[in-house]
Design a protein around this motif. Structure first.
Motif, PDB file in Angstrom:
ATOM      1  N   LEU A 322       0.821  -1.199   0.000  1.00 18.94           N
ATOM      2  CA  LEU A 322       0.000   0.000   0.000  1.00 18.94           C
ATOM      3  C   LEU A 322       0.864   1.262   0.000  1.00 18.94           C
ATOM      4  CD1 LEU A 322      -3.120   0.290   2.266  1.00 18.94           C
ATOM      5  CD2 LEU A 322      -1.535   2.190   2.135  1.00 18.94           C
ATOM      6  N   ILE A 323       0.453   2.254  -0.802  1.00 18.86           N
ATOM      7  CA  ILE A 323       1.145   3.536  -0.897  1.00 18.86           C
ATOM      8  C   ILE A 323       0.105   4.642  -0.798  1.00 18.86           C
ATOM      9  CG2 ILE A 323       2.658   4.994  -2.313  1.00 18.86           C
ATOM     10  CD1 ILE A 323       3.245   2.366  -3.951  1.00 18.86           C
ATOM     11  N   THR A 324       0.393   5.687  -0.042  1.00 19.47           N
ATOM     12  CA  THR A 324      -0.471   6.870  -0.030  1.00 19.47           C
ATOM     13  C   THR A 324       0.368   8.076  -0.445  1.00 19.47           C
ATOM     14  OG1 THR A 324      -0.101   7.214   2.346  1.00 19.47           O
ATOM     15  CG2 THR A 324      -2.046   5.955   1.698  1.00 19.47           C
ATOM     16  N   VAL A 325      -0.235   8.917  -1.278  1.00 17.58           N
ATOM     17  CA  VAL A 325       0.518  10.050  -1.826  1.00 17.58           C
ATOM     18  C   VAL A 325      -0.295  11.330  -1.760  1.00 17.58           C
ATOM     19  CG1 VAL A 325       1.885   8.608  -3.385  1.00 17.58           C
ATOM     20  CG2 VAL A 325      -0.250   9.623  -4.202  1.00 17.58           C
ATOM     21  N   ASP A 326       0.423  12.433  -1.655  1.00 13.61           N
ATOM     22  CA  ASP A 326      -0.161  13.777  -1.699  1.00 13.61           C
ATOM     23  C   ASP A 326       0.024  14.311  -3.117  1.00 13.61           C
ATOM     24  OD1 ASP A 326      -1.041  16.337  -1.287  1.00 13.61           O
ATOM     25  OD2 ASP A 326       0.483  16.872   0.195  1.00 13.61           O
ATOM     26  N   THR A 327      -1.093  14.675  -3.757  1.00 13.31           N
ATOM     27  CA  THR A 327      -1.030  15.184  -5.128  1.00 13.31           C
ATOM     28  C   THR A 327      -0.873  16.698  -5.194  1.00 13.31           C
ATOM     29  OG1 THR A 327      -3.448  15.321  -5.211  1.00 13.31           O
ATOM     30  CG2 THR A 327      -2.433  13.271  -5.998  1.00 13.31           C
ATOM     31  N   ALA A 328      -0.919  17.375  -4.044  1.00 12.25           N
ATOM     32  CA  ALA A 328      -0.845  18.842  -4.025  1.00 12.25           C
ATOM     33  C   ALA A 328       0.411  19.383  -4.708  1.00 12.25           C
ATOM     34  CB  ALA A 328      -0.929  19.355  -2.588  1.00 12.25           C
ATOM     35  N   LEU A 361      -4.141  10.255  -2.563  1.00 14.01           N
ATOM     36  CA  LEU A 361      -4.457   9.030  -3.280  1.00 14.01           C
ATOM     37  C   LEU A 361      -3.897   7.825  -2.537  1.00 14.01           C
ATOM     38  CD1 LEU A 361      -3.622  10.078  -6.964  1.00 14.01           C
ATOM     39  CD2 LEU A 361      -5.878  10.016  -5.875  1.00 14.01           C
ATOM     40  N   ARG A 362      -4.661   6.725  -2.570  1.00 18.83           N
ATOM     41  CA  ARG A 362      -4.210   5.452  -2.015  1.00 18.83           C
ATOM     42  C   ARG A 362      -4.149   4.446  -3.153  1.00 18.83           C
ATOM     43  NH1 ARG A 362      -7.762   1.329   1.627  1.00 18.83           N
ATOM     44  NH2 ARG A 362      -8.772   1.217  -0.394  1.00 18.83           N
ATOM     45  N   LEU A 363      -3.037   3.772  -3.288  1.00 16.20           N
ATOM     46  CA  LEU A 363      -2.902   2.772  -4.329  1.00 16.20           C
ATOM     47  C   LEU A 363      -2.113   1.581  -3.820  1.00 16.20           C
ATOM     48  CD1 LEU A 363      -0.155   3.971  -6.819  1.00 16.20           C
ATOM     49  CD2 LEU A 363      -0.931   5.420  -4.962  1.00 16.20           C
ATOM     50  N   GLY A 364      -2.223   0.464  -4.530  1.00 20.14           N
ATOM     51  CA  GLY A 364      -1.550  -0.753  -4.113  1.00 20.14           C
ATOM     52  C   GLY A 364      -1.099  -1.569  -5.309  1.00 20.14           C
ATOM     53  N   THR A 365      -0.215  -2.524  -5.042  1.00 28.00           N
ATOM     54  CA  THR A 365       0.420  -3.288  -6.124  1.00 28.00           C
ATOM     55  C   THR A 365      -0.020  -4.742  -6.186  1.00 28.00           C
ATOM     56  OG1 THR A 365       2.298  -3.697  -4.629  1.00 28.00           O
ATOM     57  CG2 THR A 365       2.489  -1.846  -6.180  1.00 28.00           C
ATOM     58  N   ALA A 366      -1.044  -5.126  -5.411  1.00 28.40           N
ATOM     59  CA  ALA A 366      -1.431  -6.541  -5.380  1.00 28.40           C
ATOM     60  C   ALA A 366      -1.923  -7.031  -6.745  1.00 28.40           C
ATOM     61  CB  ALA A 366      -2.505  -6.761  -4.320  1.00 28.40           C
ATOM     62  N   ALA A 367      -2.836  -6.275  -7.374  1.00 24.49           N
ATOM     63  CA  ALA A 367      -3.449  -6.743  -8.615  1.00 24.49           C
ATOM     64  C   ALA A 367      -2.460  -6.757  -9.775  1.00 24.49           C
ATOM     65  CB  ALA A 367      -4.663  -5.880  -8.959  1.00 24.49           C
ATOM     66  N   VAL A 368      -1.687  -5.687  -9.932  1.00 19.90           N
ATOM     67  CA  VAL A 368      -0.744  -5.664 -11.057  1.00 19.90           C
ATOM     68  C   VAL A 368       0.335  -6.726 -10.889  1.00 19.90           C
ATOM     69  CG1 VAL A 368      -1.170  -3.265 -11.698  1.00 19.90           C
ATOM     70  CG2 VAL A 368       0.592  -3.777  -9.977  1.00 19.90           C
TER      71      VAL A 368
END
Length: 414
Positions: A322-328, A361-368
């Motif tokens: 899991l990764i969380t990022v600031d897009t600002a 944003l929250r994203l993850g690498t499980a599916a890819v």
């Protein structure tokens, strides 16, 4: 046509209900041609899908193996015992309940087994990554219990463990919950156990996100430390959508089982339980161990590449999927960023950012990773994401590149 349908056997559905058949095929096409970066999602195996579409879906089975309220449960009893035994062996638990319909259902059952309305519970605050079941006023948890939220350090973004201890001493909670939907680092379960013992509280680990990594030996196991572990069977674990409960105490095991049935649920979904058994079996293999470690490697590489694209990566990286990022820093808020990326074929979620009046944003690498992508593909994914957000690449062009990339890594080849 075989009794158990597969992805290829759509002729019957097309003839009987062409409208729904097109919906299902459309969803398969969506999943296959866009980047699935939602941290809570994955692609199950064909074997899991087969179990979900099996005749076990027809069986009513209230109760537990050997003590059902319906007849004809001899075969489904075997399936549930198999799922339970595999879960216990996979996670080193003395007891497993595999009937929970979801992760939230599992948490509800844990609270029902250990707490009474009005009890005080200490959990990660929602602004810092706590789940709805960790005290949201819109959820049963926030309405029935008195939740106190701990947070994360403003500088590092890491859990403020000193605050956890101070709040526990001050509020003397009946239970402490450790777990998050947006915390990318490993949790110190031993520390939480120490604090819980100091104040006489139950320790509940909500391991919905990392439990698949635990199965593959890529994350610490909460089972030896927590009184109860709540988890999902999808996400990194790559099983059907559903929940489970794990514990080590025979006395708590009986209370948990009663809290699931008959207190919070009725009949067990036997096709889903069979699919959980399949997933547990798959997770016990060396191939899954390699997969779980690749998920983490991919996440670390992707996090570094996203930072290189100018995004603010919380906690400076990740230990998990899991990764969380600031897009600002790219001049766009989280909600707008999600929409812009969706138009380009990149699917992910928004999340709250600690100590900020904004969403990221929250994203993850499980599916890819399930699709076969490795660390070589992660910088390209980051570049596509960064280009779409900066606006220096047209969404249509990014969409074409996404289709090319996913075309080389189909979730269900053939």
């Amino acid at each position: 046509m075989s009794v158990i349908p597969t992805l290829d056997e759509t002729d019957l559905l097309r003839r009987q209900d062409p409208e729904l058949a097109e919906i299902l095929l459309g969803e398969l096409a969506r999943q296959s041609t866009s980047l699935q970066l939602i941290a809570a999602e994955n692609f199950t195996s064909r074997a899991v899908l087969a179990a979900l579409g099996s005749p076990l879906a027809n069986k009513y089975a209230e109760g537990y193996p050997g003590a059902r309220y319906h007849g004809g449960c001899e075969i489904v009893d075997v399936a549930e015992r198999l799922a339970v035994d595999r879960a216990k062996a996979l996670f080193g638990a003395a007891h497993a309940n595999v009937q929970s319909h979801s992760g939230s259902s599992a948490v509800l059952a844990a609270y029902a087994a250990l707490l009474r309305p009005g009890d005080t519970v200490l959990a990660l605050g929602l602004p810092y990554g706590g789940h709805l079941t960790h005290g949201s006023p819109a959820n049963f948890s926030g309405r029935w219990f008195d939740f106190v939220g701990y947070g994360v350090d403003a500088e590092s973004g890491l859990i403020d463990y000193d605050q956890v201890r101070a709040l526990a001493r001050s509020h003397r909670p009946k239970a402490i919950v450790c777990g998050s939907i947006a915390y990318p680092r490993h949790i110190d379960y031993a520390y939480f156990r120490e604090v819980a013992d100091e104040v006489g509280a139950y320790l509940i680990a909500d391991a919905a996100h990392p439990i698949g990594l635990v199965a593959g030996g890529a994350a610490p196991n909460p089972v030896p430390y927590a009184d109860v572990v709540c988890a999902t069977t999808h996400k990194v674990l790559r099983g059907p959508r559903g929940g489970m409960l794990l514990c080590g105490s025979p006395e708590l095991a009986e209370r948990l089982d009663r809290a699931v049935f008959p207190f919070t649920q009725g009949g067990a979904q036997m096709h889903s339980i069979a699919a959980k058994a399949v997933a547990f079996g798959e997770a016990a293999t060396p191939a899954f161990t390699a997969y779980a470690h690749q998920v983490v490697t991919n996440a670390k590489v992707l996090a570094a590449a996203l930072a290189g694209e100018g995004l603010g990566v919380t906690t400076g990286g990740t230990d998990t999927h899991l990764i969380t990022v600031d897009t600002a820093p790219l001049g766009v808020d989280g909600r707008s960023a999600r929409g812009r990326l969706a138009a380009a074929g990149i699917v992910l979620d928004c999340c709250a950012l600690p100590h900020a009046d904004a969403r990221g944003l929250r994203l993850g690498t499980a599916a890819v990773t399930t699709q076969g992508m490795g660390q070589e593909e992660m910088p390209r994914i980051a570049a596509l994401l960064g280009g779409a957000l900066r606006g220096d690449t047209e969404a249509g062009r990014v969409r074409d590149e996404v289709r090319e990339l996913t075309g080389r890594f189909p979730p269900y080849p053939g």
